[in-house]
Design a protein around this motif. Structure first.
Motif, PDB file in Angstrom:
ATOM      1  N   PHE A 121     -47.849  13.442   4.787  1.00 37.28           N
ATOM      2  CA  PHE A 121     -47.862  12.820   6.103  1.00 37.28           C
ATOM      3  C   PHE A 121     -48.245  11.350   6.007  1.00 37.28           C
ATOM      4  CE2 PHE A 121     -49.406  17.270   7.066  1.00 37.28           C
ATOM      5  CZ  PHE A 121     -48.177  17.723   7.529  1.00 37.28           C
ATOM      6  N   ARG A 122     -47.842  10.608   7.017  1.00 37.42           N
ATOM      7  CA  ARG A 122     -48.308   9.235   7.212  1.00 37.42           C
ATOM      8  C   ARG A 122     -49.087   9.186   8.523  1.00 37.42           C
ATOM      9  NH1 ARG A 122     -43.600   6.791   8.425  1.00 37.42           N
ATOM     10  NH2 ARG A 122     -42.619   8.839   8.549  1.00 37.42           N
ATOM     11  N   VAL A 142     -50.718  21.390  11.075  1.00 36.31           N
ATOM     12  CA  VAL A 142     -50.443  20.635  12.297  1.00 36.31           C
ATOM     13  C   VAL A 142     -50.749  21.505  13.507  1.00 36.31           C
ATOM     14  CG1 VAL A 142     -48.636  19.250  11.194  1.00 36.31           C
ATOM     15  CG2 VAL A 142     -48.022  21.383  12.373  1.00 36.31           C
ATOM     16  N   ASP A 143     -50.864  20.849  14.669  1.00 38.42           N
ATOM     17  CA  ASP A 143     -50.828  21.593  15.928  1.00 38.42           C
ATOM     18  C   ASP A 143     -49.817  20.914  16.831  1.00 38.42           C
ATOM     19  OD1 ASP A 143     -52.716  19.912  18.072  1.00 38.42           O
ATOM     20  OD2 ASP A 143     -53.439  19.744  16.023  1.00 38.42           O
ATOM     21  N   GLN A 309     -59.420  18.431  12.873  1.00 33.95           N
ATOM     22  CA  GLN A 309     -58.298  17.635  13.359  1.00 33.95           C
ATOM     23  C   GLN A 309     -58.660  16.160  13.151  1.00 33.95           C
ATOM     24  OE1 GLN A 309     -57.272  16.677  17.660  1.00 33.95           O
ATOM     25  NE2 GLN A 309     -55.820  18.358  17.280  1.00 33.95           N
ATOM     26  N   TYR A 310     -58.014  15.542  12.169  1.00 32.51           N
ATOM     27  CA  TYR A 310     -58.420  14.199  11.769  1.00 32.51           C
ATOM     28  C   TYR A 310     -57.518  13.101  12.312  1.00 32.51           C
ATOM     29  CZ  TYR A 310     -54.811  14.566   8.087  1.00 32.51           C
ATOM     30  OH  TYR A 310     -53.627  14.715   7.400  1.00 32.51           O
ATOM     31  N   SER A 311     -56.396  13.469  12.923  1.00 36.02           N
ATOM     32  CA  SER A 311     -55.510  12.441  13.455  1.00 36.02           C
ATOM     33  C   SER A 311     -54.692  12.978  14.618  1.00 36.02           C
ATOM     34  CB  SER A 311     -54.553  11.924  12.368  1.00 36.02           C
ATOM     35  OG  SER A 311     -53.628  11.009  12.918  1.00 36.02           O
ATOM     36  N   GLY A 312     -54.516  12.111  15.624  1.00 39.05           N
ATOM     37  CA  GLY A 312     -53.589  12.403  16.715  1.00 39.05           C
ATOM     38  C   GLY A 312     -52.392  11.492  16.666  1.00 39.05           C
ATOM     39  N   SER A 313     -52.247  10.749  15.559  1.00 42.48           N
ATOM     40  CA  SER A 313     -51.154   9.777  15.428  1.00 42.48           C
ATOM     41  C   SER A 313     -50.396   9.969  14.122  1.00 42.48           C
ATOM     42  CB  SER A 313     -51.708   8.352  15.515  1.00 42.48           C
ATOM     43  OG  SER A 313     -52.733   8.152  14.547  1.00 42.48           O
ATOM     44  N   GLY A 314     -50.291  11.224  13.681  1.00 44.67           N
ATOM     45  CA  GLY A 314     -49.579  11.514  12.449  1.00 44.67           C
ATOM     46  C   GLY A 314     -48.081  11.307  12.568  1.00 44.67           C
ATOM     47  N   ASP A 324     -50.342  15.863  15.715  1.00 40.87           N
ATOM     48  CA  ASP A 324     -51.732  16.056  15.306  1.00 40.87           C
ATOM     49  C   ASP A 324     -51.787  16.621  13.893  1.00 40.87           C
ATOM     50  OD1 ASP A 324     -52.593  15.200  17.787  1.00 40.87           O
ATOM     51  OD2 ASP A 324     -52.797  17.221  18.602  1.00 40.87           O
ATOM     52  N   LEU A 325     -52.701  16.085  13.087  1.00 43.80           N
ATOM     53  CA  LEU A 325     -52.855  16.512  11.697  1.00 43.80           C
ATOM     54  C   LEU A 325     -54.220  17.159  11.506  1.00 43.80           C
ATOM     55  CD1 LEU A 325     -51.429  13.325   9.925  1.00 43.80           C
ATOM     56  CD2 LEU A 325     -50.189  15.403  10.600  1.00 43.80           C
TER      57      LEU A 325
END
Length: 344
Positions: A121-122, A142-143, A309-314, A324-325
């Motif tokens: 992922f980025r 992911v979610d 959940q470490y990102s909402g901008s994956g 979300d990642l």
């Protein structure tokens, strides 16, 4: 005088009849409709077969699981062969497993185990998490909800999505319109999948549990169900309940879900809601924590967690827009051990 007038009158009628027949097309005189093309509608060369509207007109599709979209509400009950309720939590200390420069598919240890795909992922808004970052965890996922649109699940999995939590319901009457499709396709692509419910504070907990049960299959291979609890400023429900009332409503929902699915639900939450209601509470439940700027140990001190959940901008191939990642808190071996009761 009358006799001589009859032939003349007869000849006059014949002449008039000839004029009429020569001034109109023969097919109209014979009563035959003209084969004209009107507008852009082109008549087919062959008759169009009659097609009924409904099941007979549908193209056969791969068989999918039957979901209880309508009908009587099933009575919550445990599996015939009851599984042990509750799940072992991985070690509290994070696993330090640095990813290779060129991440490839890691062979799954043991026969019949799912393959673990390394993270590719980025992030549109990358964060420096410091000493321990999401890259230090080998099992990513992911979610998703309707907002990710039509997902290429096979491609998404190859990018590192080993599991997916899929939005199913919120409140007591809303079903995510992409849930059925996402549930089926994620399973076909080989991801471990689970469903989550967005809790609505202006609806009774029992109604919400019934609605989730009505729409989410009781699949023994699925990940445990999730209750998503947070304050939502955009919701039409502006109620902000006391900590005691929040915990009471959550417990009613979780107890009913646990009885029906035979698995203890996971609690997803965000920092502000956690501080108001959950710090120090529900220590015998697994937690899925949102922390997009710091490691969970900084945001939720002392709380054991299962997913982060470490990102909402994956960003990922297979999905248009952001996603979300998440990571699983444990090693590859711990992941396989954790999902083994739910492995096919």
């Amino acid at each position: 005088m009358r006799l001589s007038a009859v032939p003349a009158l007869f000849l006059a009628c014949l002449a008039l009849s000839g004029c009429a027949s020569s001034s109109e097309p023969e097919n109209l005189v014979a009563g035959v409709a003209m084969k004209e093309t009107t507008g852009s509608v082109i008549q087919p060369a062959a008759p169009v077969p009659s097609v009924g509207v409904g099941k007979s007109s549908r193209i056969a599709a791969p068989q999918a699981e039957t979901l209880a979209w309508a009908g009587a509400m099933p009575e919550p009950k445990a599996f015939a062969q009851q599984r042990t309720v509750g799940m072992p939590l991985p070690s509290e200390r994070p696993v330090a497993m640095l990813m290779p420069e060129r991440p490839d598919v890691q062979p799954a240890p043991g026969r019949g185990r799912m393959q673990i795909y390394s993270r590719r992922f980025r992030d549109a808004k990358p964060i420096n998490f410091g000493r321990v970052s999401p890259r230090d965890y080998p099992v990513h996922g992911v979610d998703v909800s309707r907002w990710q649109g039509d997902i290429d699940w096979a491609k998404l999995r190859s990018q590192g999505a080993n599991f997916a939590y899929i939005k199913a319901t919120d409140g007591g009457d809303h079903l995510d319109p992409m849930f059925k499709t996402n549930w089926r396709k994620a399973g076909e692509a080989g991801l471990k999948r689970g469903a989550y419910h967005f809790f609505y504070w202006c609806r009774t907990a029992g109604e919400q549990a019934d609605w989730f049960i009505r729409n989410v299959p009781r699949d023994p291979d699925a990940l445990p169900p999730v209750i998503d609890v947070e304050w939502n400023g955009e919701s039409s429900c502006k109620a902000k309940l006391s900590r005691k009332r929040v915990l009471e409503k959550m417990q009613v929902f979780m107890d009913k879900i646990e009885r029906y699915y035979g698995q203890r639900p996971i609690i997803y939450t965000a920092p502000d809601f956690y501080e108001d209601n959950l710090s120090g509470e529900l220590t015998d439940y697994p937690f899925w924590l949102r922390a997009v700027a710091q490691h969970p140990s900084k945001v939720y001190p002392g709380r054991k967690w299962l997913f982060w959940q470490y990102s909402g901008s994956g960003l990922s191939h297979g999905v248009d827009g952001k996603i979300d990642l998440n990571v699983f808190h444990g090693s590859v071996e711990q992941w396989h051990n954790w999902i083994s009761p739910r492995a096919s």
